[in-house]
Design a protein around this motif. Sequence first.
Motif, PDB file in Angstrom:
ATOM      1  N   SER A  66       0.833  -1.210   0.000  1.00  0.00           N
ATOM      2  CA  SER A  66       0.000   0.000   0.000  1.00  0.00           C
ATOM      3  C   SER A  66       0.863   1.254   0.000  1.00  0.00           C
ATOM      4  O   SER A  66       0.580   2.229  -0.709  1.00  0.00           O
ATOM      5  N   ALA A  95      -8.684   1.037   1.262  1.00  0.00           N
ATOM      6  CA  ALA A  95      -9.186   1.776   2.425  1.00  0.00           C
ATOM      7  C   ALA A  95      -8.045   2.441   3.180  1.00  0.00           C
ATOM      8  O   ALA A  95      -8.155   3.586   3.649  1.00  0.00           O
ATOM      9  N   TRP A  96      -6.909   1.729   3.299  1.00  0.00           N
ATOM     10  CA  TRP A  96      -5.736   2.317   3.969  1.00  0.00           C
ATOM     11  C   TRP A  96      -5.241   3.533   3.200  1.00  0.00           C
ATOM     12  O   TRP A  96      -4.904   4.568   3.794  1.00  0.00           O
ATOM     13  N   THR A  98      -6.998   5.483   1.195  1.00  0.00           N
ATOM     14  CA  THR A  98      -7.961   6.573   1.379  1.00  0.00           C
ATOM     15  C   THR A  98      -7.758   7.258   2.725  1.00  0.00           C
ATOM     16  O   THR A  98      -7.740   8.495   2.818  1.00  0.00           O
ATOM     17  N   ALA A  99      -7.580   6.461   3.775  1.00  0.00           N
ATOM     18  CA  ALA A  99      -7.368   7.014   5.118  1.00  0.00           C
ATOM     19  C   ALA A  99      -6.062   7.803   5.175  1.00  0.00           C
ATOM     20  O   ALA A  99      -5.988   8.859   5.816  1.00  0.00           O
ATOM     21  N   HIS A 100      -5.036   7.313   4.492  1.00  0.00           N
ATOM     22  CA  HIS A 100      -3.745   8.009   4.492  1.00  0.00           C
ATOM     23  C   HIS A 100      -3.860   9.348   3.761  1.00  0.00           C
ATOM     24  O   HIS A 100      -3.296  10.360   4.208  1.00  0.00           O
ATOM     25  N   GLU A 102      -6.543  11.151   3.534  1.00  0.00           N
ATOM     26  CA  GLU A 102      -7.291  12.040   4.431  1.00  0.00           C
ATOM     27  C   GLU A 102      -6.374  12.609   5.510  1.00  0.00           C
ATOM     28  O   GLU A 102      -6.496  13.783   5.893  1.00  0.00           O
ATOM     29  N   LYS A 103      -5.433  11.792   5.978  1.00  0.00           N
ATOM     30  CA  LYS A 103      -4.479  12.261   6.985  1.00  0.00           C
ATOM     31  C   LYS A 103      -3.570  13.344   6.405  1.00  0.00           C
ATOM     32  O   LYS A 103      -3.277  14.348   7.066  1.00  0.00           O
ATOM     33  N   SER A 106      -5.520  16.525   6.291  1.00  0.00           N
ATOM     34  CA  SER A 106      -5.684  17.113   7.625  1.00  0.00           C
ATOM     35  C   SER A 106      -4.401  17.772   8.110  1.00  0.00           C
ATOM     36  O   SER A 106      -4.438  18.741   8.874  1.00  0.00           O
ATOM     37  N   GLU A 112      -7.681  18.991  -0.882  1.00  0.00           N
ATOM     38  CA  GLU A 112      -8.667  17.943  -1.157  1.00  0.00           C
ATOM     39  C   GLU A 112      -8.702  17.563  -2.634  1.00  0.00           C
ATOM     40  O   GLU A 112      -8.875  16.387  -2.981  1.00  0.00           O
ATOM     41  N   GLY A 119      -5.892   9.761  -5.355  1.00  0.00           N
ATOM     42  CA  GLY A 119      -6.645   8.543  -5.065  1.00  0.00           C
ATOM     43  C   GLY A 119      -7.203   7.895  -6.323  1.00  0.00           C
ATOM     44  O   GLY A 119      -7.287   6.663  -6.418  1.00  0.00           O
TER      45      GLY A 119
END
Length: 424
Positions: A66, A95-96, A98-100, A102-103, A106, A112, A119
Motif C-alpha cells: 500500500s 481503504a488504507w 484513502t485514510a492516508h 485524508e491524513k 488534515s 482535497e 486517489g
Amino acid sequence: MIPDTVVETGPPAGAGEDACPIPTKSAGAYAKALLDTERQRTVGAPGAAPLPVRSVGVVGAGLMASQLAMVFARQLGVPVLITDLSQAKVDGALAWITAHLEKLVSRGELNETAARELGSLIRGTVDKREYANCDVVIEAVFEELNVKRAVFAELEPLLRADALLLTNTSSLSVTAMGQGLAHPERLVGLHFFNPVAVLPLVEIIRTGNSDDVSLATACSLARLLGKTAVLVADTPGFVVNRILTRLFCELLQLIDNGTDIELADHALDPLGLPMTPLTLLGFIGPAVQLHICEAMHAAYPDRFYVSTSLAAIADARLRGYLDKSGRVLPEAAALLPAADVGSDAGSYADADVIKRRILDALAEEVGLMLTEKVVPGPADIDLCMLLGANYPRHLGGLTPMLDQSGASRRVWGKDFHPDAGFAH
C-alpha cells in the motif's frame, strides 16, 4: 524495515566528548560530502537509455504494498494497479490509502482536490491479467522464496516483453527468484525501506542476469521517486539488513548466554545511534527479524546466530523484549533461557566490553562485504546506513566509527579510511 526516526546531525544532546567517539567535524563533513555527491547519480549505473514508466503494478495488498502504491502514484503521477488473492485484501489496501490521503489533507500536506486526483490513480483488482499494459510490476508479498517465484511465474506470461519486473525483497536471492523465468534479465531487486515515503534509500540489487536496460530503468525510477539508490550485488541481506542483523545476532547471543538485557541493550548508547537495538527490534517485529536471522544463518552459519529467546518471543506473539517505554517486558524476561554454568556471561558484565565485541563483529562483516564486492567501497556502506538505517551524520555512517573505535584495525590490521584521519 526501519522506523521513521529523526537523523541526528551532531552528537546526542548532553553527550560529552567520551560519549561521541567520532571527531564530529571530520565525520560530519565526510557524511555531507557523501550525501551531496551520491544523490546525483547511482554509482555503477549502466549508460543505457531507461525505458519510460507510464503505469505501475503492485502485487500484494499489505502495508508495504500500500505504501509503495502511494509513493508511485504521488511521485510519478501515473496509474497504479494493486492486486491480491482476495477482494477483501484489495479493499483493505484501498481503504488504507484513502485514510492516508485524508491524513495528509488534515496535516495540510495535500489539498482535497490533489488528494482526490491522487486517489483516482490507484485502483485494485484480483485479476492479474490487468497488468498486461504495465511498464513496471513490483511484488511486495510474503518474504518467502517459493511464494515470490510463484508470483513471477504467474506474471511473466501476462506482461509485455519489455515490462520491468521488480522485487522488494529485503534479503532473498534475486537470482534464485528468477530461476525458471523465460527472461530473468528483466528482473531486478528494488528494496525500499519502511516507511517508504520517508526513508530515502533504495537498494538496487543486480544479478548476473540483469541487463543494462533493466538496471538503467530501475536506477532512473529510483531517481524519479526522489530516492537515493545504491547498486548492490545479489548477496544475502544486501547491505543494511546484513549489518543490522549481524548486530542483532551478537547482542541476542549475549542475552541468551545470560548477559543482563538492559546492560546489553544500552551498551551502544555512547555512539548516539537513533535508538537501542531492542527498541529497533520492537519496531521491526520479532517474527520478521527471526525470519531474517534464520535466512542469514542459512547463508553464513558461523557468524549469524538464531536466538532461542527471539524464537520464543515471536512464538508467544510478544511485541519484542521491551514495552513501549523501553522497559523489559516481564513476559519476555520469563522466556529467556537459563544461563549455562559454563557460559561467558561474566565476561560481558561491562558495557565497554559488549560494545567492543559488537563493533568488532560489524568491522568483520563490513570487511567481508567489501571482499565479496557487495558494493564498490566503504562509502557505499556508509550511504546505506545513513539513509536506510538513520545512522547519525556525526558518525559519518558506519565505517568512520569503526576506524575511530579501533575495531577496523583489531579485525583487519588496517582502517577502512587510512588517510581520512578518523582514527587517532
